[in-house]
Design a protein around this motif. Structure first.
Motif, mmCIF file in Angstrom:
data_model
loop_
_atom_site.group_PDB
_atom_site.id
_atom_site.type_symbol
_atom_site.label_atom_id
_atom_site.label_comp_id
_atom_site.label_asym_id
_atom_site.label_seq_id
_atom_site.Cartn_x
_atom_site.Cartn_y
_atom_site.Cartn_z
ATOM 1 N N UNK A 1 0.831 -1.193 0.000
ATOM 2 C CA UNK A 1 0.000 0.000 0.000
ATOM 3 C C UNK A 1 0.874 1.255 0.000
ATOM 4 N N UNK A 2 0.288 2.320 -0.456
ATOM 5 C CA UNK A 2 0.998 3.586 -0.495
ATOM 6 C C UNK A 2 1.285 4.068 0.913
ATOM 7 N N UNK A 3 2.515 4.520 1.187
ATOM 8 C CA UNK A 3 2.775 5.119 2.505
ATOM 9 C C UNK A 3 1.963 6.403 2.666
ATOM 10 N N UNK B 1 0.255 1.567 -9.689
ATOM 11 C CA UNK B 1 -1.040 1.717 -10.346
ATOM 12 C C UNK B 1 -1.495 0.439 -11.037
ATOM 13 N N UNK B 2 -0.580 -0.474 -11.323
ATOM 14 C CA UNK B 2 -0.965 -1.747 -11.914
ATOM 15 C C UNK B 2 -1.346 -2.772 -10.843
ATOM 16 N N UNK C 1 -5.635 -5.068 -8.742
ATOM 17 C CA UNK C 1 -5.626 -6.481 -8.353
ATOM 18 C C UNK C 1 -5.797 -6.618 -6.843
ATOM 19 N N UNK C 2 -5.153 -5.738 -6.072
ATOM 20 C CA UNK C 2 -5.309 -5.784 -4.624
ATOM 21 C C UNK C 2 -6.747 -5.488 -4.229
ATOM 22 N N UNK C 3 -7.385 -4.580 -4.960
ATOM 23 C CA UNK C 3 -8.794 -4.276 -4.701
ATOM 24 C C UNK C 3 -9.696 -5.456 -4.979
ATOM 25 N N UNK C 4 -9.393 -6.178 -6.050
ATOM 26 C CA UNK C 4 -10.200 -7.368 -6.376
ATOM 27 C C UNK C 4 -10.068 -8.436 -5.293
ATOM 28 N N UNK C 5 -8.840 -8.645 -4.813
ATOM 29 C CA UNK C 5 -8.653 -9.637 -3.747
ATOM 30 C C UNK C 5 -9.336 -9.200 -2.457
ATOM 31 N N UNK C 6 -9.290 -7.909 -2.162
ATOM 32 C CA UNK C 6 -9.965 -7.419 -0.959
ATOM 33 C C UNK C 6 -11.473 -7.629 -1.075
ATOM 34 N N UNK D 1 -14.902 3.356 -10.463
ATOM 35 C CA UNK D 1 -14.182 4.529 -10.010
ATOM 36 C C UNK D 1 -13.404 5.131 -11.176
ATOM 37 N N UNK D 2 -13.489 6.433 -11.311
ATOM 38 C CA UNK D 2 -12.811 7.134 -12.382
ATOM 39 C C UNK D 2 -12.040 8.292 -11.776
ATOM 40 N N UNK D 3 -10.787 8.402 -12.130
ATOM 41 C CA UNK D 3 -9.960 9.491 -11.621
ATOM 42 C C UNK D 3 -10.359 10.775 -12.357
#
Length: 97
Positions: free
Chosen positions: A2-4, A43-44, A48-53, A93-95
Motif C-alpha cells: 500500500x501507499x505510505x 497503479x498496476x 488487483x489488490x482491490x479485487x482480492x480485498x 471509479x474514475x480518476x
C-alpha cells in the motif's frame, strides 16, 4: 505494498538497515508521489489488490472444500458471483483530477 501515508516517517534503523517501506518513503521524497507510483508499478497492482480485498470481504478468507475438484468449482462459482455483482451496478471509479 500500500501507499505510505503522506506524513510517513522513516524507521529508526533507516540509515543502517532500511526496510522496504523506508525505501518507498525515500523514493517518494526524492521523486514525488506520482513518479514513485509509475516507477513501482503501484497503479498496476492496486486494482488487483482491490479485487482480492473484495473477494475476501464477500466470499471469505479461505476455501471450504478439500478436494482439488471441489475447490475449482468453489472458485468458479465465487468468480461468477463477483462478476454478477459488478454487472448489477457496482460503481466504476474514475480518476477526475
Amino acid at each position: 505494498m500500500p501507499q505510505p501515508r503522506a506524513d510517513a516517517v522513516l524507521s529508526a534503523m533507516a540509515d543502517t538497515e532500511p526496510t522496504q517501506r523506508d525505501g518507498h518513503i525515500q523514493a517518494i521524497a526524492g521523486k514525488g508521489r506520482m513518479a514513485w507510483q509509475r516507477d513501482s508499478d503501484h497503479n498496476e497492482r492496486a486494482p488487483a489488490e482491490g479485487r482480492f480485498a473484495r473477494w475476501k470481504q464477500v466470499i471469505g478468507d479461505g476455501l471450504r472444500f478439500h478436494s482439488d475438484e471441489a475447490r475449482a468449482t468453489e472458485v468458479a462459482v465465487a468468480a461468477q458471483v463477483l462478476d454478477r455483482m459488478l454487472d448489477l451496478g457496482c460503481p466504476n471509479s474514475v480518476r477526475v483530477a
